[in-house]
Design a protein around this motif. Sequence first.
Motif, PDB file in Angstrom:
ATOM      1  N   MET A 161       0.870  -1.140   0.011  1.00 18.82           N
ATOM      2  CA  MET A 161      -0.075   0.107  -0.123  1.00 18.82           C
ATOM      3  C   MET A 161       0.949   1.216  -0.046  1.00 18.82           C
ATOM      4  O   MET A 161       0.711   2.102  -0.796  1.00 18.82           O
ATOM      5  CB  MET A 161      -1.069  -0.003   1.305  1.00 18.82           C
ATOM      6  CG  MET A 161      -1.827   0.976   1.318  1.00 18.82           C
ATOM      7  SD  MET A 161      -3.050   0.651   2.313  1.00 18.82           S
ATOM      8  CE  MET A 161      -2.367   1.067   3.888  1.00 18.82           C
ATOM      9  N   ALA A 162       1.903   1.354   0.825  1.00 14.38           N
ATOM     10  CA  ALA A 162       2.830   2.432   0.929  1.00 14.38           C
ATOM     11  C   ALA A 162       3.503   2.622  -0.376  1.00 14.38           C
ATOM     12  O   ALA A 162       3.562   3.700  -1.053  1.00 14.38           O
ATOM     13  CB  ALA A 162       3.945   2.052   1.945  1.00 14.38           C
ATOM     14  N   LEU A 163       4.001   1.721  -1.114  1.00 12.83           N
ATOM     15  CA  LEU A 163       4.588   1.769  -2.350  1.00 12.83           C
ATOM     16  C   LEU A 163       3.551   2.061  -3.430  1.00 12.83           C
ATOM     17  O   LEU A 163       4.092   2.787  -4.293  1.00 12.83           O
ATOM     18  CB  LEU A 163       5.320   0.378  -2.660  1.00 12.83           C
ATOM     19  CG  LEU A 163       6.408  -0.149  -1.888  1.00 12.83           C
ATOM     20  CD1 LEU A 163       6.865  -1.333  -2.107  1.00 12.83           C
ATOM     21  CD2 LEU A 163       7.567   0.940  -2.025  1.00 12.83           C
ATOM     22  N   LEU A 164       2.518   1.534  -3.466  1.00 15.20           N
ATOM     23  CA  LEU A 164       1.520   1.775  -4.716  1.00 15.20           C
ATOM     24  C   LEU A 164       0.995   3.215  -4.478  1.00 15.20           C
ATOM     25  O   LEU A 164       0.390   3.822  -5.525  1.00 15.20           O
ATOM     26  CB  LEU A 164       0.520   0.872  -4.906  1.00 15.20           C
ATOM     27  CG  LEU A 164       1.065  -0.584  -5.072  1.00 15.20           C
ATOM     28  CD1 LEU A 164       0.088  -1.663  -5.200  1.00 15.20           C
ATOM     29  CD2 LEU A 164       1.659  -0.438  -6.540  1.00 15.20           C
ATOM     30  N   SER A 165       0.736   3.757  -3.297  1.00 14.67           N
ATOM     31  CA  SER A 165       0.157   4.958  -2.790  1.00 14.67           C
ATOM     32  C   SER A 165      -1.296   5.304  -3.469  1.00 14.67           C
ATOM     33  O   SER A 165      -1.402   6.012  -4.226  1.00 14.67           O
ATOM     34  CB  SER A 165       1.186   6.188  -3.568  1.00 14.67           C
ATOM     35  OG  SER A 165       0.815   7.452  -3.007  1.00 14.67           O
ATOM     36  N   PRO A 166      -2.219   4.051  -3.237  1.00 18.98           N
ATOM     37  CA  PRO A 166      -3.509   4.621  -3.583  1.00 18.98           C
ATOM     38  C   PRO A 166      -3.911   5.742  -3.055  1.00 18.98           C
ATOM     39  O   PRO A 166      -3.830   6.121  -1.819  1.00 18.98           O
ATOM     40  CB  PRO A 166      -4.216   3.182  -3.218  1.00 18.98           C
ATOM     41  CG  PRO A 166      -3.217   2.648  -1.989  1.00 18.98           C
ATOM     42  CD  PRO A 166      -1.999   3.236  -2.233  1.00 18.98           C
ATOM     43  N   SER A 167      -5.418   6.012  -3.751  1.00 24.67           N
ATOM     44  CA  SER A 167      -6.139   6.931  -3.015  1.00 24.67           C
ATOM     45  C   SER A 167      -7.451   6.483  -2.060  1.00 24.67           C
ATOM     46  O   SER A 167      -7.831   7.297  -1.197  1.00 24.67           O
ATOM     47  CB  SER A 167      -6.796   7.978  -3.959  1.00 24.67           C
ATOM     48  OG  SER A 167      -7.577   6.988  -5.043  1.00 24.67           O
ATOM     49  N   MET A 168      -7.549   5.370  -2.426  1.00 24.06           N
ATOM     50  CA  MET A 168      -8.930   4.598  -1.463  1.00 24.06           C
ATOM     51  C   MET A 168      -8.161   3.353  -1.031  1.00 24.06           C
ATOM     52  O   MET A 168      -8.103   2.394  -1.905  1.00 24.06           O
ATOM     53  CB  MET A 168     -10.028   4.351  -2.377  1.00 24.06           C
ATOM     54  CG  MET A 168     -11.113   3.785  -1.809  1.00 24.06           C
ATOM     55  SD  MET A 168     -11.871   4.888  -0.499  1.00 24.06           S
ATOM     56  CE  MET A 168     -12.136   3.972   0.940  1.00 24.06           C
ATOM     57  N   CYS A 169      -7.842   3.306   0.273  1.00 20.24           N
ATOM     58  CA  CYS A 169      -7.295   2.198   0.725  1.00 20.24           C
ATOM     59  C   CYS A 169      -8.437   1.441   1.545  1.00 20.24           C
ATOM     60  O   CYS A 169      -9.200   2.048   2.332  1.00 20.24           O
ATOM     61  CB  CYS A 169      -6.239   2.456   1.811  1.00 20.24           C
ATOM     62  SG  CYS A 169      -5.030   3.559   0.974  1.00 20.24           S
ATOM     63  N   ILE A 170      -8.693  -0.034   1.315  1.00 25.90           N
ATOM     64  CA  ILE A 170      -9.668  -0.886   2.003  1.00 25.90           C
ATOM     65  C   ILE A 170      -9.159  -1.848   2.756  1.00 25.90           C
ATOM     66  O   ILE A 170      -8.148  -2.731   2.133  1.00 25.90           O
ATOM     67  CB  ILE A 170     -10.558  -1.399   1.061  1.00 25.90           C
ATOM     68  CG1 ILE A 170     -11.415  -0.511   0.082  1.00 25.90           C
ATOM     69  CG2 ILE A 170     -11.805  -2.298   1.745  1.00 25.90           C
ATOM     70  CD1 ILE A 170     -12.066  -0.921  -1.063  1.00 25.90           C
ATOM     71  N   LEU A 171      -9.328  -2.070   4.113  1.00 28.58           N
ATOM     72  CA  LEU A 171      -8.652  -2.750   5.035  1.00 28.58           C
ATOM     73  C   LEU A 171      -9.522  -3.865   5.705  1.00 28.58           C
ATOM     74  O   LEU A 171     -10.179  -3.560   6.114  1.00 28.58           O
ATOM     75  CB  LEU A 171      -7.944  -2.251   6.168  1.00 28.58           C
ATOM     76  CG  LEU A 171      -6.897  -0.931   5.992  1.00 28.58           C
ATOM     77  CD1 LEU A 171      -6.343  -0.472   6.914  1.00 28.58           C
ATOM     78  CD2 LEU A 171      -6.002  -1.619   4.674  1.00 28.58           C
ATOM     79  N   ASP A 172      -9.536  -4.928   4.873  1.00 24.49           N
ATOM     80  CA  ASP A 172     -10.652  -5.918   5.131  1.00 24.49           C
ATOM     81  C   ASP A 172      -9.997  -6.863   6.671  1.00 24.49           C
ATOM     82  O   ASP A 172      -9.455  -7.812   6.253  1.00 24.49           O
ATOM     83  CB  ASP A 172     -10.885  -6.950   4.186  1.00 24.49           C
ATOM     84  CG  ASP A 172     -11.934  -7.975   4.346  1.00 24.49           C
ATOM     85  OD1 ASP A 172     -12.722  -7.865   5.409  1.00 24.49           O
ATOM     86  OD2 ASP A 172     -12.080  -8.974   3.745  1.00 24.49           O
ATOM     87  N   GLU A 173     -10.547  -6.526   7.475  1.00 23.81           N
ATOM     88  CA  GLU A 173      -9.846  -7.004   8.964  1.00 23.81           C
ATOM     89  C   GLU A 173      -8.701  -7.292   8.900  1.00 23.81           C
ATOM     90  O   GLU A 173      -8.236  -8.591   9.229  1.00 23.81           O
ATOM     91  CB  GLU A 173     -11.097  -8.628   9.030  1.00 23.81           C
ATOM     92  CG  GLU A 173     -12.536  -8.134   9.051  1.00 23.81           C
ATOM     93  CD  GLU A 173     -13.267  -9.454   9.542  1.00 23.81           C
ATOM     94  OE1 GLU A 173     -12.836 -10.360  10.171  1.00 23.81           O
ATOM     95  OE2 GLU A 173     -14.364  -9.672   8.933  1.00 23.81           O
ATOM     96  N   THR A 174      -7.934  -6.282   8.752  1.00 20.73           N
ATOM     97  CA  THR A 174      -6.421  -6.642   8.892  1.00 20.73           C
ATOM     98  C   THR A 174      -5.870  -6.893  10.236  1.00 20.73           C
ATOM     99  O   THR A 174      -4.647  -7.080  10.313  1.00 20.73           O
ATOM    100  CB  THR A 174      -5.953  -5.074   8.193  1.00 20.73           C
ATOM    101  OG1 THR A 174      -4.491  -5.479   7.869  1.00 20.73           O
ATOM    102  CG2 THR A 174      -6.031  -4.031   9.246  1.00 20.73           C
ATOM    103  N   ASP A 175      -6.852  -6.722  11.215  1.00 22.06           N
ATOM    104  CA  ASP A 175      -6.339  -7.244  12.667  1.00 22.06           C
ATOM    105  C   ASP A 175      -6.411  -8.643  12.930  1.00 22.06           C
ATOM    106  O   ASP A 175      -6.079  -9.196  13.869  1.00 22.06           O
ATOM    107  CB  ASP A 175      -7.129  -6.411  13.710  1.00 22.06           C
ATOM    108  CG  ASP A 175      -8.651  -6.393  13.311  1.00 22.06           C
ATOM    109  OD1 ASP A 175      -9.225  -6.771  12.302  1.00 22.06           O
ATOM    110  OD2 ASP A 175      -9.240  -6.126  14.370  1.00 22.06           O
ATOM    111  N   SER A 176      -6.950  -9.469  12.068  1.00 19.38           N
ATOM    112  CA  SER A 176      -7.427 -10.823  12.117  1.00 19.38           C
ATOM    113  C   SER A 176      -5.912 -11.423  12.136  1.00 19.38           C
ATOM    114  O   SER A 176      -4.904 -11.504  11.359  1.00 19.38           O
ATOM    115  CB  SER A 176      -8.094 -11.314  10.900  1.00 19.38           C
ATOM    116  OG  SER A 176      -8.350 -12.752  11.135  1.00 19.38           O
ATOM    117  N   GLY A 177      -5.727 -12.300  13.474  1.00 24.15           N
ATOM    118  CA  GLY A 177      -4.580 -13.267  13.506  1.00 24.15           C
ATOM    119  C   GLY A 177      -3.495 -12.280  14.182  1.00 24.15           C
ATOM    120  O   GLY A 177      -2.355 -12.733  14.077  1.00 24.15           O
TER     121      GLY A 177
END
Length: 250
Positions: A161-177
């Motif tokens: 995400m940092a390298l691609l530098s998107p404008s709309m970032c979607i985090l799908d349950e990124t805290d899982s595990g």
Amino acid sequence: MLEIRNLVVKIADEDKQILNGLNLTVNDGEVAAIMGPNGSGKSTLSYVIAGKEDYEVLDGEILLNGENVLEMEADQRAAAGIFLAFQYPLEIPGVATMTFLKAAMNAQRKARGEDELLTPDFIKAVNSAADKLGIAKDMLRRPLNVGFSGGEKKRMEILQMALLSPSMCILDETDSGLDIDALRIVAEGVNALRAKNRSFLVITHYQRLLDHIVPDTVHVMSNGRIVKTGGKELALELEKSGYASYGEAA
């Protein structure tokens, strides 16, 4: 800005409808959290925005800066600025992490009419971003996600995400595990990317992630639609009372 209007979605080749006239707006620079019980349609929403197959859109629009992304293929949506961090990132044996990162970055640059990155510039960018996320150099030398812990896989997605530098970032349950330390590192990476021209849609079951990535707005999702919207204090309310009353409202 992301604007979703009356989105109705079912699983392709089945009669099971998942999203039922969902409406949602995420403004420029906003961090919006979506919370809700299992089966409410949270992950389906993220997949449909990103262009994952296996779903059929029956009605509605998904507008990114006024352009309907439902008319785009998944790679075109990525080039337009949409990034999805998966709940369970896939391992890809045989594909070197650095090769994958360079191909992804240059594909997006090509789609935007920009020159490809030269190898020295690419390595410098990756090393700088990896250092900030606590990603060891040996991780970059392995096949993508192969043998990575859950926390390492999530950090690798934040690196992308940092390298691609998107404008709309979607985090799908990124805290899982994630354990506490991994959660903190991932959250710090996300917070470092917050900007006026970058929005986040953070999907989670639990308030603990929102202690680290503090949202501007919180949306409660139930039965395939948004049933309540509030500030960050709404997440604390959900932590205490649960989702039962919202299921009744839906």
